[in-house]
Scaffold this active site. Structure first.
Site, PDB file in Angstrom:
ATOM      1  N   GLU A  85       0.821  -1.217   0.000  1.00  0.00           N
ATOM      2  CA  GLU A  85       0.000   0.000   0.000  1.00  0.00           C
ATOM      3  C   GLU A  85       0.852   1.262   0.000  1.00  0.00           C
ATOM      4  O   GLU A  85       0.418   2.334   0.427  1.00  0.00           O
ATOM      5  CB  GLU A  85      -0.963  -0.011   1.188  1.00  0.00           C
ATOM      6  CG  GLU A  85      -1.923  -1.187   1.143  1.00  0.00           C
ATOM      7  CD  GLU A  85      -3.383  -0.808   1.344  1.00  0.00           C
ATOM      8  OE1 GLU A  85      -3.688   0.379   1.533  1.00  0.00           O
ATOM      9  OE2 GLU A  85      -4.221  -1.727   1.301  1.00  0.00           O
ATOM     10  N   HIS A 142      -5.192   2.319   0.052  1.00  0.00           N
ATOM     11  CA  HIS A 142      -4.368   3.190  -0.788  1.00  0.00           C
ATOM     12  C   HIS A 142      -4.205   2.587  -2.172  1.00  0.00           C
ATOM     13  O   HIS A 142      -3.967   1.389  -2.308  1.00  0.00           O
ATOM     14  CB  HIS A 142      -2.983   3.382  -0.158  1.00  0.00           C
ATOM     15  CG  HIS A 142      -3.030   4.005   1.198  1.00  0.00           C
ATOM     16  ND1 HIS A 142      -3.444   3.303   2.306  1.00  0.00           N
ATOM     17  CD2 HIS A 142      -2.755   5.258   1.625  1.00  0.00           C
ATOM     18  CE1 HIS A 142      -3.410   4.107   3.366  1.00  0.00           C
ATOM     19  NE2 HIS A 142      -3.000   5.298   2.973  1.00  0.00           N
ATOM     20  N   LYS A 169     -10.638   5.663   5.462  1.00  0.00           N
ATOM     21  CA  LYS A 169      -9.691   6.524   4.732  1.00  0.00           C
ATOM     22  C   LYS A 169      -9.383   5.901   3.379  1.00  0.00           C
ATOM     23  O   LYS A 169      -9.012   4.732   3.304  1.00  0.00           O
ATOM     24  CB  LYS A 169      -8.388   6.695   5.526  1.00  0.00           C
ATOM     25  CG  LYS A 169      -7.297   7.461   4.759  1.00  0.00           C
ATOM     26  CD  LYS A 169      -5.930   7.317   5.423  1.00  0.00           C
ATOM     27  CE  LYS A 169      -4.863   7.963   4.557  1.00  0.00           C
ATOM     28  NZ  LYS A 169      -3.489   7.673   5.030  1.00  0.00           N
TER      29      LYS A 169
END
Length: 250
Positions: A85, A142, A169
């Protein structure tokens, strides 16, 4: 919806500012922490994957305990960003689970980052463990290659909410300005339709800089700034971030 951590209301008003520590030695990490404790920021992220002794649990715990003291009343977010990530080091699945639980057990972290796809089927148990110790969970995903479509971004964050994350997130890489709009559109939809938790959304790189500054308008509750070395492409200086956030809030 907001989360209160050490009197900091995450999800209300001005986005809360996070500055990363990406040093390799304990002495440098603590030096940065003392500096950051005096800055106008809300939270410090310790990127443990940069630490040269990150594979040694005793060293991590020892450094974390000193770091908590050095930061005084600043929030502490502890993150091991895996190589998959965009981080600096790789862990086996068991090593990753052990790391998360070790950090939770120290009672030093205010927030902990748990990678949604890295934790896999163990995500609920990790989040439950964190909550039982009073630790707030930033559940992250991510993509350094692209920006998934809006529905995928929303689906990802909703799934994070469903497994108990406090702060979903997503950080993605844009290839053009339309990708940045995709990220912002997903952010607004989350704010308006799936507001069970605050969220953090970031479009990385130079193209995505606007996403780091307009959270109050679109719905991202926290943003990252650099006070020295940055931890991701597109992070901008703390003075600029504070100035822009102040001007938006006025």
């Amino acid at each position: 919806m907001s989360i209160i951590v050490r009197d900091c209301h995450i999800g209300e008003g001005r986005p809360k500012v996070i500055v990363p520590i990406v040093e390799t030695t304990e002495s440098k990490i603590l030096e940065r922490a003392f500096e950051f404790s005096r800055l106008r920021i809300d939270c410090v992220e310790w990127r443990v994957d940069w630490f040269e002794q990150c594979m040694d649990a005793h060293s991590v715990v020892s450094c974390l305990q000193k770091l908590r003291v050095a930061l005084k009343d600043k929030l502490l977010l502890v993150t091991f960003r895996t190589k998959a990530e965009g981080g600096e080091a790789s862990l086996t699945h068991k090593e990753y689970l052990d790391f998360i639980n070790t950090v939770i057990d120290t009672d030093c972290a205010d927030l902990i980052d748990i990678e949604f796809f890295t934790a896999r089927d163990d995500i609920r148990e990790l989040i439950d463990n964190a909550h039982s110790s009073g630790v707030v969970v930033v559940c992250s995903s991510h993509d350094f290659q692209k920006t998934p479509d809006k529905n995928e971004l929303i689906s990802r964050m909703v799934k994070m909410q469903q497994v108990g994350a406090d702060l979903p997130k997503v950080a993605v890489m844009p290839h053009d300005s339309t990708d940045v709009l995709t990220l912002l559109a997903a952010t607004v939809d989350m704010k308006n339709k799936y507001f069970a938790t605050p969220i953090i959304t970031i479009s990385m790189g130079k193209l995505g800089i606007v996403s780091r500054l307009c959270g109050e308008l679109f719905g991202s509750a926290m943003t990252f700034a650099s006070a020295g070395d940055s931890s991701a492409p597109g992070q901008i200086g703390l003075d600029i971030v504070n100035a822009v956030l102040d001007s938006i809030a006025e």
